[in-house]
Design a protein around this motif. Sequence first.
Motif, PDB file in Angstrom:
ATOM      1  N   VAL A 260      66.728   1.475  27.813  1.00 19.10           N
ATOM      2  CA  VAL A 260      66.743   0.529  26.698  1.00 19.10           C
ATOM      3  C   VAL A 260      65.289   0.210  26.344  1.00 19.10           C
ATOM      4  CG1 VAL A 260      68.965  -0.499  27.321  1.00 19.10           C
ATOM      5  CG2 VAL A 260      66.857  -1.482  28.232  1.00 19.10           C
ATOM      6  N   GLN A 261      65.098  -0.264  25.126  1.00 22.35           N
ATOM      7  CA  GLN A 261      63.747  -0.600  24.689  1.00 22.35           C
ATOM      8  C   GLN A 261      63.784  -1.833  23.814  1.00 22.35           C
ATOM      9  OE1 GLN A 261      61.436   2.724  23.411  1.00 22.35           O
ATOM     10  NE2 GLN A 261      59.656   1.493  22.817  1.00 22.35           N
ATOM     11  N   VAL A 266      59.915  -0.966  27.860  1.00 18.81           N
ATOM     12  CA  VAL A 266      60.976  -0.042  28.235  1.00 18.81           C
ATOM     13  C   VAL A 266      61.629  -0.507  29.534  1.00 18.81           C
ATOM     14  CG1 VAL A 266      61.501   2.341  28.930  1.00 18.81           C
ATOM     15  CG2 VAL A 266      59.854   1.893  27.105  1.00 18.81           C
ATOM     16  N   GLY A 267      62.943  -0.364  29.578  1.00 21.26           N
ATOM     17  CA  GLY A 267      63.680  -0.666  30.792  1.00 21.26           C
ATOM     18  C   GLY A 267      64.909   0.220  30.873  1.00 21.26           C
ATOM     19  N   TYR A 268      65.791  -0.110  31.800  1.00 21.73           N
ATOM     20  CA  TYR A 268      67.049   0.633  31.902  1.00 21.73           C
ATOM     21  C   TYR A 268      68.143  -0.305  32.378  1.00 21.73           C
ATOM     22  CZ  TYR A 268      66.430   0.951  37.024  1.00 21.73           C
ATOM     23  OH  TYR A 268      66.271   0.664  38.363  1.00 21.73           O
ATOM     24  N   ARG A 269      69.360   0.132  32.224  1.00 20.81           N
ATOM     25  CA  ARG A 269      70.472  -0.666  32.714  1.00 20.81           C
ATOM     26  C   ARG A 269      71.632   0.235  33.110  1.00 20.81           C
ATOM     27  NH1 ARG A 269      72.429  -3.510  27.014  1.00 20.81           N
ATOM     28  NH2 ARG A 269      73.540  -1.698  26.148  1.00 20.81           N
ATOM     29  N   TRP A 270      72.423  -0.257  34.030  1.00 22.17           N
ATOM     30  CA  TRP A 270      73.671   0.382  34.404  1.00 22.17           C
ATOM     31  C   TRP A 270      74.769  -0.109  33.468  1.00 22.17           C
ATOM     32  CZ3 TRP A 270      74.194   4.027  38.231  1.00 22.17           C
ATOM     33  CH2 TRP A 270      73.125   4.181  39.115  1.00 22.17           C
ATOM     34  N   GLN A 271      75.699   0.768  33.132  1.00 22.16           N
ATOM     35  CA  GLN A 271      76.807   0.363  32.282  1.00 22.16           C
ATOM     36  C   GLN A 271      78.016   1.254  32.530  1.00 22.16           C
ATOM     37  OE1 GLN A 271      74.518   0.609  28.590  1.00 22.16           O
ATOM     38  NE2 GLN A 271      75.574   2.507  28.045  1.00 22.16           N
ATOM     39  N   THR A 272      79.130   0.897  31.911  1.00 25.33           N
ATOM     40  CA  THR A 272      80.410   1.535  32.240  1.00 25.33           C
ATOM     41  C   THR A 272      80.605   2.902  31.595  1.00 25.33           C
ATOM     42  OG1 THR A 272      81.445   0.303  30.433  1.00 25.33           O
ATOM     43  CG2 THR A 272      81.567  -0.668  32.642  1.00 25.33           C
ATOM     44  N   SER A 273      79.788   3.261  30.626  1.00 25.80           N
ATOM     45  CA  SER A 273      79.853   4.574  29.978  1.00 25.80           C
ATOM     46  C   SER A 273      78.528   4.792  29.272  1.00 25.80           C
ATOM     47  CB  SER A 273      81.016   4.639  28.971  1.00 25.80           C
ATOM     48  OG  SER A 273      80.684   3.921  27.799  1.00 25.80           O
ATOM     49  N   PRO A 274      78.247   6.027  28.829  1.00 23.46           N
ATOM     50  CA  PRO A 274      76.987   6.243  28.104  1.00 23.46           C
ATOM     51  C   PRO A 274      77.025   5.788  26.660  1.00 23.46           C
ATOM     52  CG  PRO A 274      78.150   8.321  28.361  1.00 23.46           C
ATOM     53  CD  PRO A 274      78.947   7.292  29.113  1.00 23.46           C
ATOM     54  N   ILE A 284      66.882  -3.852  33.808  1.00 25.66           N
ATOM     55  CA  ILE A 284      65.778  -3.768  34.768  1.00 25.66           C
ATOM     56  C   ILE A 284      64.562  -3.254  33.996  1.00 25.66           C
ATOM     57  CG2 ILE A 284      64.936  -2.666  36.871  1.00 25.66           C
ATOM     58  CD1 ILE A 284      67.870  -2.362  37.725  1.00 25.66           C
ATOM     59  N   TRP A 285      63.553  -4.080  33.844  1.00 24.88           N
ATOM     60  CA  TRP A 285      62.381  -3.706  33.043  1.00 24.88           C
ATOM     61  C   TRP A 285      61.406  -2.889  33.876  1.00 24.88           C
ATOM     62  CZ3 TRP A 285      63.116  -4.026  28.151  1.00 24.88           C
ATOM     63  CH2 TRP A 285      63.940  -5.020  27.626  1.00 24.88           C
ATOM     64  N   LEU A 286      60.814  -1.890  33.240  1.00 22.46           N
ATOM     65  CA  LEU A 286      59.866  -1.007  33.910  1.00 22.46           C
ATOM     66  C   LEU A 286      58.423  -1.318  33.546  1.00 22.46           C
ATOM     67  CD1 LEU A 286      61.812   2.333  33.410  1.00 22.46           C
ATOM     68  CD2 LEU A 286      61.623   1.019  35.526  1.00 22.46           C
ATOM     69  N   GLY A 287      58.209  -1.853  32.368  1.00 19.97           N
ATOM     70  CA  GLY A 287      56.867  -2.162  31.910  1.00 19.97           C
ATOM     71  C   GLY A 287      56.679  -3.659  31.717  1.00 19.97           C
ATOM     72  N   PRO A 288      55.444  -4.096  31.507  1.00 20.07           N
ATOM     73  CA  PRO A 288      55.163  -5.525  31.349  1.00 20.07           C
ATOM     74  C   PRO A 288      55.631  -6.056  29.997  1.00 20.07           C
ATOM     75  CG  PRO A 288      53.173  -4.250  30.979  1.00 20.07           C
ATOM     76  CD  PRO A 288      54.221  -3.272  31.432  1.00 20.07           C
ATOM     77  N   GLU A 289      55.830  -7.338  29.933  1.00 19.78           N
ATOM     78  CA  GLU A 289      56.158  -8.005  28.673  1.00 19.78           C
ATOM     79  C   GLU A 289      54.953  -7.938  27.752  1.00 19.78           C
ATOM     80  OE1 GLU A 289      56.587 -12.586  27.904  1.00 19.78           O
ATOM     81  OE2 GLU A 289      58.537 -11.816  28.579  1.00 19.78           O
ATOM     82  N   GLU A 299      59.564  -8.951  17.584  1.00 15.21           N
ATOM     83  CA  GLU A 299      60.582  -7.912  17.679  1.00 15.21           C
ATOM     84  C   GLU A 299      61.095  -7.793  19.112  1.00 15.21           C
ATOM     85  OE1 GLU A 299      60.887  -3.017  17.328  1.00 15.21           O
ATOM     86  OE2 GLU A 299      59.045  -4.057  16.746  1.00 15.21           O
ATOM     87  N   TYR A 300      60.171  -7.895  20.062  1.00 14.13           N
ATOM     88  CA  TYR A 300      60.554  -7.813  21.477  1.00 14.13           C
ATOM     89  C   TYR A 300      61.501  -8.951  21.850  1.00 14.13           C
ATOM     90  CZ  TYR A 300      60.061  -8.985  26.416  1.00 14.13           C
ATOM     91  OH  TYR A 300      60.322  -9.342  27.714  1.00 14.13           O
ATOM     92  N   VAL A 301      61.150 -10.178  21.478  1.00 14.65           N
ATOM     93  CA  VAL A 301      61.969 -11.334  21.831  1.00 14.65           C
ATOM     94  C   VAL A 301      63.363 -11.224  21.231  1.00 14.65           C
ATOM     95  CG1 VAL A 301      62.229 -13.833  21.510  1.00 14.65           C
ATOM     96  CG2 VAL A 301      60.003 -12.885  22.152  1.00 14.65           C
ATOM     97  N   GLN A 302      63.447 -10.811  19.971  1.00 15.23           N
ATOM     98  CA  GLN A 302      64.748 -10.689  19.321  1.00 15.23           C
ATOM     99  C   GLN A 302      65.620  -9.658  20.017  1.00 15.23           C
ATOM    100  OE1 GLN A 302      66.163 -12.536  16.937  1.00 15.23           O
ATOM    101  NE2 GLN A 302      67.996 -11.270  17.210  1.00 15.23           N
ATOM    102  N   LYS A 303      65.027  -8.531  20.406  1.00 19.90           N
ATOM    103  CA  LYS A 303      65.809  -7.478  21.064  1.00 19.90           C
ATOM    104  C   LYS A 303      66.262  -7.930  22.449  1.00 19.90           C
ATOM    105  CE  LYS A 303      67.650  -3.422  21.429  1.00 19.90           C
ATOM    106  NZ  LYS A 303      68.823  -3.045  20.617  1.00 19.90           N
ATOM    107  N   VAL A 304      65.409  -8.662  23.164  1.00 19.29           N
ATOM    108  CA  VAL A 304      65.795  -9.161  24.486  1.00 19.29           C
ATOM    109  C   VAL A 304      66.992 -10.089  24.373  1.00 19.29           C
ATOM    110  CG1 VAL A 304      65.078 -10.656  26.389  1.00 19.29           C
ATOM    111  CG2 VAL A 304      63.547  -8.861  25.575  1.00 19.29           C
ATOM    112  N   ILE A 305      66.992 -10.934  23.354  1.00 19.10           N
ATOM    113  CA  ILE A 305      68.122 -11.834  23.127  1.00 19.10           C
ATOM    114  C   ILE A 305      69.404 -11.025  22.901  1.00 19.10           C
ATOM    115  CG2 ILE A 305      69.107 -13.524  21.514  1.00 19.10           C
ATOM    116  CD1 ILE A 305      66.249 -14.575  21.085  1.00 19.10           C
TER     117      ILE A 305
END
Length: 333
Positions: A260-261, A266-274, A284-289, A299-305
């Motif tokens: 996810v971005q 950039v981060g990633y997440r587990w979910q029930t299907s692709p 789970i975030w991989l890079g800094p805020e 844009e970042y804040v809106q997407k996180v919400i």
Amino acid sequence: YYNLMAAMSTALPNLQQISLKDLGGGHKYSDGEDPDEGAAEESANFTSLDIDIISNFRKLRILYITVAPLNGRYPVLFDFPLLQNLTIHNQPHLKFDLGMLEGLPQLRELHCFHIPHMSGNLRSLRVLKDTLELISIEYCRHVRGTFMDLADFPRLKTLHLGGTCVRGDVRNIGERDFVALESLVLPFGVYGGLGHEFERISDVHDFMLEIYSIKKHRPSLSLKGWYGMLSRRSPDWYDIWEFEENKCGFPDPPFFVVFVQAGPRVGYRWQTSPGLNAVPCEVIWLGPEPDSESSDYGEYVQKVIELKEVVEFLRGFHEPPLEDEYSRLCNSD
């Protein structure tokens, strides 16, 4: 359509774009070298049209071939010194190998989809190293080799190899490899390719960090569309149908993982299907805020919400719940 093309071969020899497509019932292009005997027999009474007239268009830049009645090998289709874009889709009886592309020295874009008799090794494309910008070879199961043979192509922006027998390991991509890459789809046979299976949940984080490192050196590289999954052979995997309470319609365990971005983060997440309608875990975030003063912070804040709003059933879980935890979730909801 064929009569028009035949007329243009004389009247407009400098034509730069041609499409070869279905000719309608009872018509076909003349059989090529080594045709499929069954298909040739079925079309034996069809009106046969001479495909060689296409060789008159020496200034051709774009050639599009889809569902055209072609059977066998046709060297004439791969002998255009100025061709820049070749698209071949859904050709069940057309035969050619990647080595034949050396007759297209200016080729920039190669689009091939569902060509069962297309073959060859990716190494053959090295003669086009300095021109190729897009390579999309999908569902052509006899195409082989290692994708790293293309790593030093300086203009290559798109590399899609889904449904091929190409091999390799994405972890071998170095800082100086694929420097222009913006879109990458690799087959299941590549370690880290589309649909990669992980043996343990604990293996995933380090792998995602390695892919994130690849992206950091290529900011334009899109990770959208990639997914991995927990192998059914994994000791961490469990079968949802073991739970009596699943008859109430609770979601599958989240055994798929996607990137996810949010803005530049950039981060990633587990979910029930692709897919888009999956039930997700927390990100789970991989890079800094990003810095709060940066232009893309809003844009970042809106997407996180938005990412947080869709986490309901698995709220608080950053990884798939253990089997007993999942059972409790189903019982308590």
